[in-house]
Design an enzyme around this catalytic site. Structure first.
Site, PDB file in Angstrom:
ATOM      1  N   ARG A  29      34.582  75.031  97.943  1.00  0.00           N
ATOM      2  CA  ARG A  29      33.573  74.566  96.972  1.00  0.00           C
ATOM      3  C   ARG A  29      32.959  75.798  96.332  1.00  0.00           C
ATOM      4  O   ARG A  29      32.540  76.723  97.017  1.00  0.00           O
ATOM      5  CB  ARG A  29      32.517  73.737  97.714  1.00  0.00           C
ATOM      6  CG  ARG A  29      31.334  73.304  96.866  1.00  0.00           C
ATOM      7  CD  ARG A  29      31.764  72.250  95.862  1.00  0.00           C
ATOM      8  NE  ARG A  29      30.657  71.525  95.280  1.00  0.00           N
ATOM      9  CZ  ARG A  29      29.878  71.980  94.310  1.00  0.00           C
ATOM     10  NH1 ARG A  29      30.047  73.181  93.823  1.00  0.00           N
ATOM     11  NH2 ARG A  29      28.906  71.220  93.838  1.00  0.00           N
ATOM     12  N   ASP A  34      27.674  73.184  89.629  1.00  0.00           N
ATOM     13  CA  ASP A  34      27.993  71.780  89.833  1.00  0.00           C
ATOM     14  C   ASP A  34      28.665  71.277  88.568  1.00  0.00           C
ATOM     15  O   ASP A  34      28.058  71.256  87.502  1.00  0.00           O
ATOM     16  CB  ASP A  34      26.713  70.986  90.125  1.00  0.00           C
ATOM     17  CG  ASP A  34      27.002  69.564  90.561  1.00  0.00           C
ATOM     18  OD1 ASP A  34      28.084  69.313  91.125  1.00  0.00           O
ATOM     19  OD2 ASP A  34      26.144  68.699  90.324  1.00  0.00           O
ATOM     20  N   GLU A  37      31.754  65.089  87.753  1.00  0.00           N
ATOM     21  CA  GLU A  37      32.734  64.499  88.670  1.00  0.00           C
ATOM     22  C   GLU A  37      33.873  63.807  87.927  1.00  0.00           C
ATOM     23  O   GLU A  37      33.708  63.341  86.797  1.00  0.00           O
ATOM     24  CB  GLU A  37      32.038  63.483  89.583  1.00  0.00           C
ATOM     25  CG  GLU A  37      30.947  64.069  90.462  1.00  0.00           C
ATOM     26  CD  GLU A  37      31.438  65.150  91.409  1.00  0.00           C
ATOM     27  OE1 GLU A  37      32.580  65.048  91.907  1.00  0.00           O
ATOM     28  OE2 GLU A  37      30.683  66.097  91.648  1.00  0.00           O
ATOM     29  N   ARG A  76      33.634  72.262 103.711  1.00  0.00           N
ATOM     30  CA  ARG A  76      34.282  73.039 102.649  1.00  0.00           C
ATOM     31  C   ARG A  76      33.767  74.479 102.697  1.00  0.00           C
ATOM     32  O   ARG A  76      32.563  74.696 102.870  1.00  0.00           O
ATOM     33  CB  ARG A  76      33.976  72.446 101.272  1.00  0.00           C
ATOM     34  CG  ARG A  76      34.458  71.021 101.118  1.00  0.00           C
ATOM     35  CD  ARG A  76      34.041  70.423  99.795  1.00  0.00           C
ATOM     36  NE  ARG A  76      32.584  70.358  99.688  1.00  0.00           N
ATOM     37  CZ  ARG A  76      31.937  69.729  98.707  1.00  0.00           C
ATOM     38  NH1 ARG A  76      32.596  69.125  97.741  1.00  0.00           N
ATOM     39  NH2 ARG A  76      30.618  69.707  98.679  1.00  0.00           N
TER      40      ARG A  76
END
Length: 130
Positions: A29, A34, A37, A76
């Site tokens: 990650r 961010d 999605e 992750r």
């Protein structure tokens, strides 16, 4: 799996705009960002972020730089990811395909990322389209 996570590894899968799988089965990650999605629902610019990440890293050897934490609560690895001299985390922010998210204490490059986000916002790039 290897005993300790690699510092250089080949990308075997690009999961979305901010997560990859590297050789050895490690899921990585990206720290400090961010991306929208693609699963379970596609968010605006999710497909573009995933595609940009694929173009940058898919099938390539990448360098993985740790900050403070080894992994997140999902197991992750948390890393800054480099392909050649490009920090992928920063490049996705520069392209307007990820927003900056601070997760202290992993904030080594926070100022750099925030500066790139400010420019992307100012010019209305990607997720910051006006």
């Amino acid at each position: 799996m290897q005993l300790s996570p690699p510092e250089v590894a080949k990308v075997i899968q690009v999961i979305d705009g901010d997560t990859i799988t590297v050789a050895g089965g490690y899921r990585v990650r990206y720290i400090g960002i961010d991306a929208p999605e693609v699963y379970p629902e596609k968010e605006a610019y999710g497909a573009e972020a995933w595609q940009a990440n694929r173009l940058l890293v898919e099938g390539k050897s990448v360098r993985l730089e740790r900050d403070v934490f080894e992994a997140d609560r999902y197991g992750r690895l948390l890393r800054y990811v480099y392909v050649d001299d490009i920090m992928v985390n920063a490049e996705l922010v520069r392209q307007g395909l990820a927003e900056v998210k601070a997760y202290p204490p992993d904030i080594k490059y926070q100022d750099r990322l925030e500066g790139l986000e400010s420019v992307a916002k100012a010019v209305g790039r990607g997720i910051w389209t006006k």
